[in-house]
Design an enzyme around this catalytic site. Structure first.
Site, mmCIF file in Angstrom:
data_model
loop_
_atom_site.group_PDB
_atom_site.id
_atom_site.type_symbol
_atom_site.label_atom_id
_atom_site.label_comp_id
_atom_site.label_asym_id
_atom_site.label_seq_id
_atom_site.Cartn_x
_atom_site.Cartn_y
_atom_site.Cartn_z
ATOM 1 N N ASP A 157 11.367 32.405 36.073
ATOM 2 C CA ASP A 157 10.964 32.971 34.794
ATOM 3 C C ASP A 157 10.600 34.439 35.022
ATOM 4 O O ASP A 157 10.653 34.947 36.147
ATOM 5 C CB ASP A 157 9.835 32.165 34.160
ATOM 6 C CG ASP A 157 8.556 32.260 34.951
ATOM 7 O OD1 ASP A 157 8.511 33.025 35.928
ATOM 8 O OD2 ASP A 157 7.595 31.567 34.602
ATOM 9 N N SER A 158 10.216 35.117 33.947
ATOM 10 C CA SER A 158 10.071 36.572 34.036
ATOM 11 C C SER A 158 8.632 37.011 34.205
ATOM 12 O O SER A 158 8.367 38.179 34.473
ATOM 13 C CB SER A 158 10.610 37.195 32.746
ATOM 14 O OG SER A 158 9.815 36.738 31.654
ATOM 15 N N GLY A 159 7.704 36.083 34.017
ATOM 16 C CA GLY A 159 6.298 36.460 33.999
ATOM 17 C C GLY A 159 5.760 36.637 32.595
ATOM 18 O O GLY A 159 4.543 36.736 32.397
ATOM 19 N N PHE B 299 5.533 34.604 30.014
ATOM 20 C CA PHE B 299 4.664 33.543 29.528
ATOM 21 C C PHE B 299 3.330 33.536 30.264
ATOM 22 O O PHE B 299 2.286 33.265 29.664
ATOM 23 C CB PHE B 299 5.356 32.181 29.654
ATOM 24 C CG PHE B 299 4.548 31.071 29.039
ATOM 25 C CD1 PHE B 299 4.508 30.908 27.662
ATOM 26 C CD2 PHE B 299 3.794 30.211 29.827
ATOM 27 C CE1 PHE B 299 3.739 29.901 27.080
ATOM 28 C CE2 PHE B 299 3.014 29.208 29.253
ATOM 29 C CZ PHE B 299 2.999 29.052 27.874
ATOM 30 N N GLY C 60 8.675 31.009 23.463
ATOM 31 C CA GLY C 60 7.574 31.124 22.526
ATOM 32 C C GLY C 60 7.299 29.869 21.723
ATOM 33 O O GLY C 60 6.580 29.893 20.727
ATOM 34 N N ASP D 200 12.659 22.994 31.097
ATOM 35 C CA ASP D 200 11.713 22.950 32.208
ATOM 36 C C ASP D 200 10.360 22.621 31.613
ATOM 37 O O ASP D 200 10.094 22.947 30.446
ATOM 38 C CB ASP D 200 11.600 24.303 32.931
ATOM 39 C CG ASP D 200 10.676 25.258 32.192
ATOM 40 O OD1 ASP D 200 11.123 25.826 31.175
ATOM 41 O OD2 ASP D 200 9.502 25.400 32.574
ATOM 42 N N HIS E 18 7.655 9.790 40.938
ATOM 43 C CA HIS E 18 8.144 8.886 39.887
ATOM 44 C C HIS E 18 8.504 9.649 38.617
ATOM 45 O O HIS E 18 9.577 9.443 38.038
ATOM 46 C CB HIS E 18 7.096 7.816 39.561
ATOM 47 C CG HIS E 18 7.415 7.086 38.293
ATOM 48 N ND1 HIS E 18 8.330 6.047 38.245
ATOM 49 C CD2 HIS E 18 7.014 7.292 37.001
ATOM 50 C CE1 HIS E 18 8.453 5.636 36.995
ATOM 51 N NE2 HIS E 18 7.667 6.369 36.220
#
Lengths: 388, 388
Positions: B111-113, B115, B234, B284, B352
């Site tokens: 990811d880009s950072g 969030f 978002g 994800d 699991h």
């Protein structure tokens, strides 16, 4: 990384009842008192010298049980005290016993709770009848007699149960040490009398502090009770290692040669080799697991403290001879896992350390078979920087 | 328990450069908008719909990397923000990149950072140029611009980098949402311009809050920039699930059909199926790992809270279809591990849950191939007790 080769087939053939609890001396080292043998249990054969990883609460901390098998461990240790408090030995029995509970079909040895009364329990009071103490979990009052210890261990269904012994702090007054030893012998007899399971053997525990005469007396008196195995207890409680070696020098020859000898709660790799060269067959210790969780790894070049800043950009593996899950990773990555408080750090270091201890035992076995244990011992000690 | 069968050969053949970052639609479900496809990366092919386990700090928490492979996961997610702070992207680069660092040779998306600036960082200030904030680890001041985000991700060497976006809390004023969206588009372009690695593709991120018109506008404007993949960001920030589904209904058709679509940070099993039936290809979420550490398991019959006292003596397996390491154990044992605070509880439940999510994706893929996704979806929702 190829992973298939890491999972050895590990379901042992289950031995016939007539062979249960027999110790067979396969070879006596020509350069030391080290013994190469095997011990048969209902859940499989243990090649000795052997090291048992500790599975206090029904799990070797941090290791999925397939990983425990992968290390080559043949027998593991469970703790009577902990399991009787949580989840309760009755719960384990309801669920088919400790083997089934934790998914381990190999041999299991359970301790008796004696050491935990000494080290963990609060407000303990020991009488001739029993130990009374408070649980370290919720403070409730617990009664543990020799008979109850055996009842718990029979509920757990271990292959080997340990008799309840009276462990005392060292150093201590001679009178206290003798009384605890005498009581331990009486309790051993009561444990023997309490046994009801044919598929469980009991090992007696030699006490006597750091007094060689007491140790020999205890070994001989317990020897008369004809247990299928004998442990040396009450050591590794803070005394200098040479004191422990001195007691082993005196005690091992006083134990029956045709029975396995188990040095309880020991220890560092060098302590294992010191024990083996004096005739010890079996060990257990939290050292590989506890140190693994704390970022300390055992290698042939000595211990590695992975939190050390010097490993921040170290691309070399911790130990090229480690298990594949660890050998393919850098020290920098392992360090990162600990610095970032990631569970995988403890998992991988525990796996490495337990595998290291098992490899050490296999190497020791081979060295004994080839009558070169002393040179093996010297080479290992030099590698660890512990040459005497 | 037999273990060999659990470790699938997982080293993918490395695709030829000419095929990198191609999305191929293999089948369009006849009963929904669900798509069965594949996406090619330098480290292997990802079959879609796909779920990426989250490996925030260079490890999927609690899982040895062989276990991650065992679940069938094909691509994992790493976090730019966390890894840039610790151990540092320069350290990871020195050590050969994130794949080598963590021992994962399959595809990785970072990811880009964006969030994490929104959710974790303290005292953040966002200008047109960059975000400035304080590290949640040591409080030091961090500058994160679109260019720096790409630099970090190139240092990490992921297969897919995400553009830096400006995430805002919901609900929020329309003006704030539009400004953040406009800025996200400008930043996407700056990320695209900053790219230097051929072996890394960038996915753009659609913003626009819960306003369908803004979402469509954002999707179309980003579509003109011709990224090899598009994410919907978002969402899953506290809005009711139907609001998210409404936005997916509007946004997916506005995205290029020939590119993969990634719904970021989502979610529960039902959210995954809701996304798939609207045309999402990639997901994800920390849900399987975080909930696994907290004793909550996903099954076809709904969630199981293993700390519940009713499992104390429950000898049944958690889920007979689970991985062998878990399927052979009782709910009582799993509960015990959590009650005793043993690491093995989080390890096994994480394994699991991640395996459950991967199985769900494989089942969804098969259902799409056979034009029966809607009935598959209905059956799953009924099993989970979430039938709408």
């Amino acid at each position: 990384m190829e992973r298939r080769d890491t999972l050895e087939a590990s379901t042992p053939d289950k031995p016939a009842e007539k062979d249960w609890f027999q110790y067979q001396l396969k070879h006596q080292d020509g350069t030391s008192k080290a013994r190469r043998g095997q011990f048969v249990t209902p859940h499989g054969v243990v090649q000795t010298p052997a090291f048992m990883p500790v599975g206090t609460q029904g799990t070797v901390k941090g290791l999925e049980i397939g990983m425990v098998r992968q290390t080559g461990a043949q027998m593991i240790l469970g703790n009577t005290y902990h399991l009787s408090l949580r989840p309760g030995d009755d719960v384990v029995a309801d669920l088919g016993g400790l083997h089934k509970f934790m998914g381990w079909d190999g041999p299991i040895l359970t301790d008796s709770g004696g050491f935990q009364i000494f080290s963990l329990a609060q407000m303990r009071k020991i009488t001739e009848q029993e130990a009374v103490f408070r649980s370290h979990i919720d403070g409730r009052k617990i009664h543990l007699s020799p008979e109850r210890s055996i009842e718990i261990q029979e509920n757990l269904g271990s292959d080997i149960a340990m008799v309840l012994d009276h462990v005392v702090a060292l150093p201590n007054e001679p009178k206290v040490i003798r009384e605890a030893m005498d009581r331990s012998i009486r309790w051993a007899k009561r444990c023997q009398d309490a046994a009801t399971r044919k598929d469980q053997a009991q090992f007696a525990i030699v006490q006597g502090g750091l007094d060689e005469k007491l140790r020999v007396e205890c070994a001989e008196r317990l020897g008369e009770l004809n247990f299928p195995g004998y442990a040396i207890g009450g050591l590794s409680v803070g005394e200098p290692p040479p004191e422990m070696y001195r007691i082993l020098d005196a005690t091992c020859p006083a134990l029956p040669a045709e029975k396995p000898r188990y040095l309880m709660g020991v220890g560092r790799p060098e302590d294992l080799l010191e024990g083996i060269r004096r005739g010890v067959d079996l060990f257990d210790c939290v050292m590989p697991t506890r140190n693994g969780r704390n970022a300390l790894a055992f290698t042939d070049e000595g211990t590695v403290r992975l939190r050390n800043a010097k490993y921040q950009r170290d691309s070399t593996p911790l130990d090229p001879k480690s298990v594949p899950q660890v050998a393919g990773l850098s020290r920098a990555y392992l360090r990162h896992l600990f610095m970032a408080k990631e569970m995988l750090g403890p998992i991988l270091l525990t796996l490495h350390n337990v595998a290291y201890y098992q490899r050490l035992m296999r190497e020791a076995q081979a060295a004994i078979e080839e009558d070169r244990f002393e040179s093996f011992y010297q080479a290992k000690m030099e590698g660890w920087g512990s040459a005497s």
